[in-house]
Design a protein around this motif. Structure first.
Motif, PDB file in Angstrom:
ATOM      1  N   ASP A   1     -52.640  63.714   5.904  1.00 14.42           N
ATOM      2  CA  ASP A   1     -51.355  64.288   5.839  1.00 14.42           C
ATOM      3  C   ASP A   1     -50.748  63.942   4.346  1.00 14.42           C
ATOM      4  O   ASP A   1     -50.095  64.618   3.793  1.00 14.42           O
ATOM      5  N   ASP A   2     -50.559  62.621   4.265  1.00 14.90           N
ATOM      6  CA  ASP A   2     -50.058  61.786   3.125  1.00 14.90           C
ATOM      7  C   ASP A   2     -50.488  62.308   1.922  1.00 14.90           C
ATOM      8  O   ASP A   2     -49.975  62.621   0.719  1.00 14.90           O
TER       9      ASP A   2
ATOM     10  N   SER B   1     -49.710  66.015   1.253  1.00 12.16           N
ATOM     11  CA  SER B   1     -48.545  66.404   0.592  1.00 12.16           C
ATOM     12  C   SER B   1     -48.204  65.971  -0.643  1.00 12.16           C
ATOM     13  O   SER B   1     -47.675  66.286  -1.554  1.00 12.16           O
TER      14      SER B   1
ATOM     15  N   GLU C   1     -49.888  67.936  -3.206  1.00 10.29           N
ATOM     16  CA  GLU C   1     -48.945  69.405  -3.285  1.00 10.29           C
ATOM     17  C   GLU C   1     -47.759  68.922  -3.971  1.00 10.29           C
ATOM     18  O   GLU C   1     -47.530  69.870  -5.007  1.00 10.29           O
ATOM     19  N   ALA C   2     -46.916  67.895  -3.739  1.00  9.16           N
ATOM     20  CA  ALA C   2     -45.886  67.742  -4.433  1.00  9.16           C
ATOM     21  C   ALA C   2     -46.201  67.423  -5.981  1.00  9.16           C
ATOM     22  O   ALA C   2     -45.240  67.551  -6.890  1.00  9.16           O
TER      23      ALA C   2
ATOM     24  N   ALA D   1     -51.455  71.262   8.600  1.00  7.75           N
ATOM     25  CA  ALA D   1     -50.395  70.426   8.229  1.00  7.75           C
ATOM     26  C   ALA D   1     -49.431  70.359   9.471  1.00  7.75           C
ATOM     27  O   ALA D   1     -48.879  71.560   9.752  1.00  7.75           O
TER      28      ALA D   1
ATOM     29  N   HIS E   1     -46.317  70.641  11.970  1.00  4.36           N
ATOM     30  CA  HIS E   1     -45.020  71.146  11.754  1.00  4.36           C
ATOM     31  C   HIS E   1     -44.326  71.570  13.149  1.00  4.36           C
ATOM     32  O   HIS E   1     -45.163  72.012  13.768  1.00  4.36           O
TER      33      HIS E   1
ATOM     34  N   PRO F   1     -41.508  73.626   1.600  1.00  4.05           N
ATOM     35  CA  PRO F   1     -42.658  72.839   0.676  1.00  4.05           C
ATOM     36  C   PRO F   1     -41.874  72.336  -0.473  1.00  4.05           C
ATOM     37  O   PRO F   1     -40.678  72.603  -0.587  1.00  4.05           O
ATOM     38  N   THR F   2     -42.528  71.194  -0.947  1.00  7.51           N
ATOM     39  CA  THR F   2     -41.786  70.377  -2.069  1.00  7.51           C
ATOM     40  C   THR F   2     -42.329  70.830  -3.293  1.00  7.51           C
ATOM     41  O   THR F   2     -43.331  70.973  -3.820  1.00  7.51           O
TER      42      THR F   2
ATOM     43  N   LYS G   1     -47.906  76.532  -2.047  1.00  3.66           N
ATOM     44  CA  LYS G   1     -47.276  75.498  -1.283  1.00  3.66           C
ATOM     45  C   LYS G   1     -46.750  76.266  -0.158  1.00  3.66           C
ATOM     46  O   LYS G   1     -46.690  75.784   0.813  1.00  3.66           O
TER      47      LYS G   1
ATOM     48  N   VAL H   1     -47.669  75.774   4.183  1.00  5.36           N
ATOM     49  CA  VAL H   1     -46.739  75.550   5.332  1.00  5.36           C
ATOM     50  C   VAL H   1     -46.412  76.635   6.235  1.00  5.36           C
ATOM     51  O   VAL H   1     -45.821  76.569   6.980  1.00  5.36           O
TER      52      VAL H   1
END
Length: 222
Positions: free
Chosen positions: A95-96, A99, A102-103, A140, A142, A150-151, A193, A197
């Protein structure tokens, strides 16, 4: 054999990083895909790729190999910010990592253990109008009762707001002093993104709604 028509033109892929044997395997996978996908180059490092391709090219996708140990998200971000649609390719599909990729601006994050059809689908959609969420990205976790935002990078927010306030991508490009293809790439990333999510936004109206929900802009900004 006659040259391919526009509809048959292959998507080009540049592979950045990774071992040669991995690249050879990826190239073999992609050669058998339909519509066609063609590997146009291998670059041993992000710096080598950036020197050869400072700007995004039409119909080209970057497959960025993220090492299992010490993934270079800064280099990934720099390539994304140059306007290239990038797929993060990694064996560490936590997951890290998803993320962080994606960021950094990656359109998609694909695990090396996933079958070839997942990778080819991600490559094809990276240059298309419909975002692609690889299986691991779509999983992911949630809370169903909480809106997951999303970032988005600073540039992605700028492009998004400018697109809402202008008539088309060319007007956005003129306002922000970037190429229209770069505008399209940023919008594709934003859609990817949101899809990742569980909040897909395939149309401009849907993206406006998402942006208002997430306080990216208000109705008065339109």
């Amino acid at each position: 054999m006659p040259p391919p028509t526009d509809g048959e033109r292959p998507t080009s892929v540049a592979i950045v990083g990774g071992h040669r044997v991995v690249c050879a395997g990826v190239e073999t996978w992609l050669k058998g895909s339909h519509p066609r996908v063609e590997v146009i180059g291998y670059f041993a490092s992000p710096a080598e790729f950036a020197a050869a391709h400072p700007r995004a090219a039409a119909d080209a996708v970057v497959l960025f190999d993220l090492p299992c140990e010490g993934p270079d998200f800064d280099a990934l971000r720099q390539i994304c910010e140059a306007g290239h649609p990038v797929i993060a390719y990694t064996c560490s599909i936590t997951d890290d990592v998803v993320s962080a990729a994606e960021a950094a601006g990656a359109v998609s994050c694909v695990g090396k253990h996933e079958p070839e059809h997942v990778l080819t689908a991600a490559v094809r959609s990276a240059r298309g109008d419909h975002p692609h969420a690889a299986p691991r990205m779509a999983q992911a976790p949630h809370d169903a009762h909480r809106i997951v935002r999303p970032t988005l990078s600073r540039r992605e927010r700028q492009v998004l707001i400018a697109w809402f306030q202008t008539e088309n991508k060319h007007a956005v490009a003129e306002r922000l002093y970037i190429e229209p293809s770069t505008v399209a790439t940023h919008l594709q990333r934003v859609r990817a993104k949101y899809a990742a999510v569980g909040r897909p936004a395939p149309t401009k109206a849907a993206l406006v709604a998402r942006a208002i929900q997430d306080d990216i802009l208000s109705v008065d900004d339109l």
